[in-house]
Design a protein around this motif. Structure first.
Motif, PDB file in Angstrom:
ATOM      1  N   ALA A 197     -55.257  14.009 -51.350  1.00  0.00           N
ATOM      2  CA  ALA A 197     -54.721  14.302 -50.015  1.00  0.00           C
ATOM      3  C   ALA A 197     -55.104  13.227 -48.997  1.00  0.00           C
ATOM      4  N   LYS A 198     -56.181  12.495 -49.260  1.00  0.00           N
ATOM      5  CA  LYS A 198     -56.601  11.432 -48.329  1.00  0.00           C
ATOM      6  C   LYS A 198     -55.568  10.303 -48.284  1.00  0.00           C
ATOM      7  N   MET A 225     -63.072  23.658 -46.917  1.00  0.00           N
ATOM      8  CA  MET A 225     -62.762  22.566 -47.847  1.00  0.00           C
ATOM      9  C   MET A 225     -61.805  23.127 -48.897  1.00  0.00           C
ATOM     10  N   ALA A 226     -60.806  22.348 -49.251  1.00  0.00           N
ATOM     11  CA  ALA A 226     -59.781  22.857 -50.164  1.00  0.00           C
ATOM     12  C   ALA A 226     -60.227  22.898 -51.625  1.00  0.00           C
ATOM     13  N   CYS A 254     -62.110  17.835 -41.433  1.00  0.00           N
ATOM     14  CA  CYS A 254     -62.185  16.593 -42.234  1.00  0.00           C
ATOM     15  C   CYS A 254     -61.462  16.671 -43.552  1.00  0.00           C
ATOM     16  N   GLY A 288     -63.233  17.259 -55.921  1.00  0.00           N
ATOM     17  CA  GLY A 288     -61.932  16.785 -55.449  1.00  0.00           C
ATOM     18  C   GLY A 288     -60.997  16.330 -56.556  1.00  0.00           C
ATOM     19  N   PRO A 301     -58.023  16.931 -45.321  1.00  0.00           N
ATOM     20  CA  PRO A 301     -56.592  16.843 -44.983  1.00  0.00           C
ATOM     21  C   PRO A 301     -55.720  17.871 -45.703  1.00  0.00           C
ATOM     22  N   ALA A 302     -56.152  18.345 -46.860  1.00  0.00           N
ATOM     23  CA  ALA A 302     -55.371  19.388 -47.544  1.00  0.00           C
ATOM     24  C   ALA A 302     -55.441  20.671 -46.718  1.00  0.00           C
ATOM     25  N   PRO A 308     -62.519  10.825 -52.961  1.00  0.00           N
ATOM     26  CA  PRO A 308     -62.547  11.731 -54.120  1.00  0.00           C
ATOM     27  C   PRO A 308     -61.283  12.578 -54.207  1.00  0.00           C
ATOM     28  N   CYS A 309     -60.231  12.146 -53.547  1.00  0.00           N
ATOM     29  CA  CYS A 309     -59.216  13.050 -53.040  1.00  0.00           C
ATOM     30  C   CYS A 309     -57.833  12.425 -53.138  1.00  0.00           C
ATOM     31  N   GLY A 315     -66.118  21.771 -52.671  1.00  0.00           N
ATOM     32  CA  GLY A 315     -65.904  20.724 -51.660  1.00  0.00           C
ATOM     33  C   GLY A 315     -65.479  19.437 -52.342  1.00  0.00           C
ATOM     34  N   CYS A 316     -65.718  18.308 -51.677  1.00  0.00           N
ATOM     35  CA  CYS A 316     -65.198  17.028 -52.188  1.00  0.00           C
ATOM     36  C   CYS A 316     -65.798  16.626 -53.537  1.00  0.00           C
TER      37      CYS A 316
END
Ligand code: SF4
Length: 381
Positions: free
Chosen positions: A164-165, A304-305, A106, A313, A108-109, A161-162, A309-310
């Motif tokens: 990369a999304k 998670m990148a 889930c 983000g 994307p990064a 929150p991202c 986690g998010c």
């Protein structure tokens, strides 16, 4: 922003998309639906002088309605849907000698990272689309059909929150034919900007619920917002599906924390499920290299990148690497989970109705068409 350090996908420039959302909201021919990711509800208050870790779920729904969205929905609904598919996939891989470990997909990064760095291992990530993309797929099909709206007249906006999304939404697999799953992505910060432009006094809004059909959520989906949460949510469901027993204590504490790499074993019936968790890509690389070298014995791994986690983000209110802020947001995620009447994804009634009325079986043919994807080997960078 801080994302440059952690996420290769979004290391470019941050593109502000708020004007695109205003344009859609001001066009009366468009039916504009919005989804908001789990991590945002415990962070956005910081941009309106609230303390880190205040839970603002009801205020977010109220604000979105005030901004003029036609459908005010929750990515948490799609996170529960993701677990229906991902837990099915995990159980299937375990019971049919499929590829193990299964990696979550889930973030994307993280997806982009393994496509570039581990192109020889594309069969290990789950084929599940991310919750944001699953939401879009369902909005343009099931929701459109039930509401009798032409899918081409629907605009799906995501608040994430991202950074990369934004790139994820543009992947060619998710923008096939005439329709994209997700049309416009804005960050937590851009959402706050829109509220400020509209003169919304966020901190003083009365709580409102999300709209039904894609608005219900369980505690399992809330914890997607922090490191370890996706795999804990999957474990809650896999446990009940494998054993047929009711899971009384849903909190798998061994999976929680903020250490960069964590390992835990969960006993499910007569099986010991070995789980690995990493956040930040340097830590992820170590787990992946162990798999490549045949040194890994995990059944499932969550990656998670971003730090924490998010909740940490790159599109969130700036935390400047302050782990105290991340910790407060994480505690709030677990409080929100605790406060939910239902805490297992397979108990989400709107998700169950979606399968009954439209998708058929979890991990079945139609679910595969709409909710799963594939990965692409990319050049090493
Ligand atoms: Fe985006 Fe979450 Fe991944 Fe960070 S951890 S890149 S916020 S999906």
């Amino acid at each position: 922003g801080q994302c440059v350090a952690v996420c290769p996908t979004a290391a470019l420039t941050e593109v502000n998309n708020t004007h695109l959302v205003w344009r859609e909201l001001n066009n009366k021919n468009r039916h504009v639906v919005v989804q908001v990711a789990p991590a945002i509800r415990v962070a956005i208050g910081e941009m309106f002088h609230m303390a880190p870790g205040e839970i603002t779920t009801g205020k977010i729904a109220a604000a979105l309605r005030r901004l003029g969205f036609d459908g005010v929905f929750d990515t948490d609904f799609a996170a529960d849907l993701t677990i229906m598919e991902e837990a099915s996939e995990l159980v299937h891989r375990i019971q049919h000698q499929g590829t193990l470990p299964m990696l979550t997909s889930c973030c994307p990064a993280w997806v982009k990272f393994f496509e570039h760095q581990f192109p020889d291992m594309l069969d290990i990530p789950s084929t599940c689309k991310s919750p944001q993309v699953m939401f879009g797929a369902i909005a343009k099909t099931y929701y459109a059909e039930k509401k009798q709206i032409n899918p081409h007249d629907i605009t799906v906006v995501s608040i994430m929150p991202c950074l990369a999304k934004k790139a994820e939404a543009k992947r060619p697999e998710f923008t096939k034919e005439e329709d994209s799953n997700v049309d416009i992505v804005i960050t937590t910060r851009e959402f706050a900007q829109m509220m400020k432009e509209a003169g919304i006094d966020f901190a003083n809004l009365e709580d409102q619920p999300f709209d039904s059909m894609m608005g219900e959520s369980t505690g399992a989906s809330v914890i997607f917002g922090t490191t370890g949460g996706v795999i804990e949510a999957a474990a809650r469901t896999a446990y009940e599906w494998i054993t047929g027993d009711t899971l009384e204590n849903v909190e798998f504490k061994a999976l929680r924390g903020l250490e960069g790499i964590r390992e835990a074993t969960i006993t499910i019936g007569d099986m010991d499920l070995r789980i690995g968790i990493a956040h930040e890509l340097g830590n992820a690389r170590k787990l992946l290299e162990d798999i490549r070298d045949g040194k890994s014995s995990f059944h499932a791994i969550e990656i998670m990148a971003c730090p924490g986690g998010c909740i940490g983000g790159g599109g969130q209110p700036y935390h400047h690497g302050n782990m105290e802020i991340i910790k407060k947001r994480q505690e709030a995620i677990y409080r929100e989970d605790q406060g939910k009447a239902k805490r297992k994804s397979h108990e989400n009634e709107e998700v169950l109705r979606l399968y009954e009325e439209y998708l058929g079986k979890p991990y079945g043919e139609k679910a595969h068409d709409l909710l799963h994807t594939h990965y692409i080997a990319r050049e090493k960078i």
